[in-house]
Design an enzyme around this catalytic site. Structure first.
Site, PDB file in Angstrom:
ATOM      1  N   MET A  29      38.508  35.842  39.455  1.00  0.00           N
ATOM      2  CA  MET A  29      38.585  34.384  39.532  1.00  0.00           C
ATOM      3  C   MET A  29      38.793  33.958  40.991  1.00  0.00           C
ATOM      4  O   MET A  29      39.214  32.838  41.262  1.00  0.00           O
ATOM      5  CB  MET A  29      39.715  33.864  38.644  1.00  0.00           C
ATOM      6  N   GLY A  30      38.503  34.866  41.921  1.00  0.00           N
ATOM      7  CA  GLY A  30      38.590  34.517  43.334  1.00  0.00           C
ATOM      8  C   GLY A  30      40.008  34.559  43.863  1.00  0.00           C
ATOM      9  O   GLY A  30      40.910  35.099  43.244  1.00  0.00           O
ATOM     10  N   GLY A  35      44.371  43.949  45.661  1.00  0.00           N
ATOM     11  CA  GLY A  35      44.154  44.469  44.306  1.00  0.00           C
ATOM     12  C   GLY A  35      42.679  44.369  43.926  1.00  0.00           C
ATOM     13  O   GLY A  35      42.096  45.316  43.382  1.00  0.00           O
ATOM     14  N   HIS A  36      42.065  43.230  44.240  1.00  0.00           N
ATOM     15  CA  HIS A  36      40.631  43.079  43.959  1.00  0.00           C
ATOM     16  C   HIS A  36      39.819  44.031  44.834  1.00  0.00           C
ATOM     17  O   HIS A  36      38.824  44.614  44.382  1.00  0.00           O
ATOM     18  CB  HIS A  36      40.173  41.646  44.251  1.00  0.00           C
ATOM     19  N   LYS A 148      47.443  45.872  36.445  1.00  0.00           N
ATOM     20  CA  LYS A 148      48.479  44.821  36.448  1.00  0.00           C
ATOM     21  C   LYS A 148      48.318  43.937  35.210  1.00  0.00           C
ATOM     22  O   LYS A 148      49.286  43.533  34.588  1.00  0.00           O
ATOM     23  CB  LYS A 148      48.389  43.966  37.715  1.00  0.00           C
ATOM     24  N   VAL A 175      47.911  47.407  42.680  1.00  0.00           N
ATOM     25  CA  VAL A 175      48.185  47.478  44.120  1.00  0.00           C
ATOM     26  C   VAL A 175      49.404  46.604  44.393  1.00  0.00           C
ATOM     27  O   VAL A 175      49.503  45.484  43.874  1.00  0.00           O
ATOM     28  CB  VAL A 175      46.964  47.007  44.937  1.00  0.00           C
ATOM     29  N   SER A 185      47.088  36.635  42.749  1.00  0.00           N
ATOM     30  CA  SER A 185      46.666  35.402  43.418  1.00  0.00           C
ATOM     31  C   SER A 185      47.764  34.359  43.321  1.00  0.00           C
ATOM     32  O   SER A 185      47.856  33.452  44.151  1.00  0.00           O
ATOM     33  CB  SER A 185      45.387  34.864  42.769  1.00  0.00           C
TER      34      SER A 185
HETATM   35  O1  PAF Z   1      41.541  38.948  35.546  1.00  0.00           O
HETATM   36  C1  PAF Z   1      40.866  37.947  35.853  1.00  0.00           C
HETATM   37  O2  PAF Z   1      40.734  37.593  37.028  1.00  0.00           O
HETATM   38  C2  PAF Z   1      40.194  37.151  34.757  1.00  0.00           C
HETATM   39  O3  PAF Z   1      40.962  37.113  33.603  1.00  0.00           O
HETATM   40  C3  PAF Z   1      38.757  37.629  34.447  1.00  0.00           C
HETATM   41  C4  PAF Z   1      38.746  39.032  33.902  1.00  0.00           C
HETATM   42  C5  PAF Z   1      37.913  37.560  35.693  1.00  0.00           C
HETATM   43  C6  PAF Z   1      38.136  36.718  33.398  1.00  0.00           C
HETATM   44  O4  PAF Z   1      38.067  35.403  33.829  1.00  0.00           O
END
Ligand code: PAF
Length: 280
Positions: A29-30, A35-36, A148, A175, A185
């Site tokens: 979700m940006g 972690g991403h 997480k 992370v 976030s």
């Molecule tokens: O973990 C997230 O960021 C959201 O729940 C996901 C998996 C992108 C779905 O909107």
């Protein structure tokens, strides 16, 4: 390459698959953090083509939750994805994902009634629905999710199995900041005082894990230890502290196999979650 239209990202993926490449997918979700980046880097190592998505999914936010205020920084996100050598970003507007007349939802029962599902009714229905749509659009071979959000990863694994979706779900370790706070976030919402207290979440989980290593097996005692530690926090309220079985998230009385110790804590309007797997 950034794609806003479903047809365009589909063309891109079709071409890459035609070249024999496996497609790894990192849905987000940006407002990306390390972690991403760990998800994207793992996908990069394991797949020929890596696609990420940024879509703040309105369906998974309750009416009193932070959809409108959810943090967004698209330019910074793009730079981070480039650094992680992500090949394509799917960034659809809301109307592309949910055009007028949209009325189909995916419900994963059982696993979603506890933990975060209890305090956020409808949340996992929104997650399962958008992830199904994203999987149908991107058609990845593998998709990467963070530990997480342990319940989310388990819900998606169940859904993929139940609905025979041809995608492998990879769960990547949490992370953490240097002081142990799990990357999220939502950490940006914390005041300096709340931020200073927040590492106690992970400390309390580790304390319980140490007690398990020392022979404690009673789930109520272990959860009680965590609650007691968290109750010392000045600015925080406990949403839940629970021990649940893996992978079906059933209630546990005594630990005789690895179990999930999960918690959610509210610092003012900011809700933080964390978890640890208790190995026996
Ligand atoms: O973990 C997230 O960021 C959201 O729940 C996901 C998996 C992108 C779905 O909107």
């Amino acid at each position: 390459m950034i794609f806003e239209k479903i047809d365009r990202i589909r063309d891109f993926v079709r071409e890459k698959k035609g070249q024999g490449k496996t497609v790894g997918f990192v849905p987000t979700m940006g407002y990306l953090h390390r972690g991403h980046a760990a998800l994207a880097e793992r996908a990069r190592r394991e797949c020929g083509t890596v696609v990420a998505s940024i879509f703040v999914n309105p369906l998974q936010f309750g009416p009193r939750e932070d959809y409108a205020e959810y943090p967004r920084d698209f330019d910074r996100d793009c730079r981070m994805l480039e650094e992680c050598r992500v090949d394509a970003l799917f960034h659809p507007p809301v109307e592309e994902m949910y055009p007028g007349g949209f009325c189909t939802h995916v419900e994963v029962e059982g696993l979603t009634g506890c933990l975060c599902g209890k305090s956020r009714p409808g949340h996992f229905r929104g997650v399962a629905t958008v992830v199904t749509k994203l999987f149908n659009i991107v058609q990845p071979d593998r998709a990467y999710f963070g530990q997480k959000d342990a319940q989310q990863a388990l819900v998606i694994k169940r859904m993929v199995e139940d609905l025979n979706m041809p995608v492998e779900i990879v769960t990547v370790p949490t992370v953490r900041e240097e002081d142990g706070l799990a990357m999220s976030s939502r950490n940006v919402y914390l005041t300096p005082e709340q931020r200073a207290e927040a590492p106690v979440l992970y400390e309390s989980l580790k304390e319980a894990a140490r007690a398990v290593s020392g022979g404690e097996r009673d789930a109520r005692t272990l959860a009680g230890m965590v609650r007691e530690r968290l109750s010392g926090l000045k600015g925080a309220g406990i949403d839940y502290v629970e021990i649940r079985s893996l992978p079906d998230l059933k209630e546990v009385e005594r630990l005789d196999s690895p179990a999930l110790l999960a918690l959610a804590v509210r610092f003012g309007k900011t809700r933080l979650i964390d978890n640890i797997v208790l190995e026996v």
